[in-house]
Design an enzyme around this catalytic site. Structure first.
Site, PDB file in Angstrom:
ATOM      1  CG  HIS A 192      -1.987  -0.978   1.230  1.00 30.60           C
ATOM      2  ND1 HIS A 192      -3.138  -0.813   1.953  1.00 30.60           N
ATOM      3  CD2 HIS A 192      -2.122  -2.162   0.579  1.00 30.60           C
ATOM      4  CE1 HIS A 192      -3.930  -1.849   1.765  1.00 30.60           C
ATOM      5  NE2 HIS A 192      -3.337  -2.683   0.931  1.00 30.60           N
ATOM      6  CD  GLU A 231      -2.152   4.159   3.114  1.00 31.64           C
ATOM      7  OE1 GLU A 231      -1.815   3.498   2.107  1.00 31.64           O
ATOM      8  OE2 GLU A 231      -3.317   4.202   3.536  1.00 31.64           O
ATOM      9  CB  CYS A 266      -6.754  -0.364   5.015  1.00 27.36           C
ATOM     10  SG  CYS A 266      -5.036  -0.948   5.006  1.00 27.36           S
ATOM     11  CB  CYS A 313      -2.230   1.731   6.155  1.00 29.10           C
ATOM     12  SG  CYS A 313      -1.772   0.880   4.622  1.00 29.10           S
TER      13      CYS A 313
END
Length: 165
Positions: free
Chosen positions: A64, A66, A94, A97
């Site tokens: 991801h 992040e 999410c 993260c």
């Protein structure tokens, strides 16, 4: 840092400037065929980490935006403690993260658009405000929300037109 504001509370113009950088990362993810999410980590007014969603490219569920930006920032600081940093991300983080944000001690998160299906900063869960955890972060929502939402909508419209996702 803006005088008279708590740590990391930047001006609206500063938050928008960094969010535009995150949007550039999201655009690069879009061009690569990944869900267009971008992230920037800022320390003392300077970008020290950048990330874009790369799950398709890397075939890695943890790739991801992040996570990639936080890893780059930790490498830059030579510390897993991302104190005095702000994370700018185009989509609400999410659970995974948000967990990394807590573990990295990031004090401030700024995101563009909420995620009503998987958001962990107030939409579905509120990991960053959970008093049971050893760290909480200040969250700013809705910075350049229209632009952040538009790039996601365009991507998924394109995917539907191509018969994907």
């Amino acid at each position: 840092m803006t005088e008279g504001l708590p740590f990391g509370a930047g001006s609206i113009a500063e938050d928008e400037r960094f969010m535009r950088m995150a949007l550039e990362e999201a655009g690069a993810a879009f061009e690569a065929g990944d869900v267009p999410v971008g992230a920037i980590v800022v320390h003392e007014g300077r970008v020290i980490g950048r990330g874009r969603n790369q799950r398709e490219l890397m075939q890695d569920p943890t790739a991801h935006a992040e996570m990639i930006a936080l890893t780059a920032a930790a490498d830059f600081l030579k510390s897993w403690r991302l104190l005095d940093c702000s994370l700018y991300v185009t989509l609400e983080p999410c659970v995974m993260c948000a967990g990394a944000i807590v573990l990295g001690r990031v004090p401030r998160v700024v995101f563009g658009t909420g995620d009503p299906k998987a958001g962990a900063c107030g939409s579905v869960f509120d990991v960053l405000a959970d008093g049971r955890l050893n760290h909480r972060a200040t969250v700013e929502r809705g910075v350049l929300e229209f632009e952040c939402s538009a790039v996601l909508k365009a991507f998924f419209a394109q995917q539907r037109a191509m018969g994907k996702k």
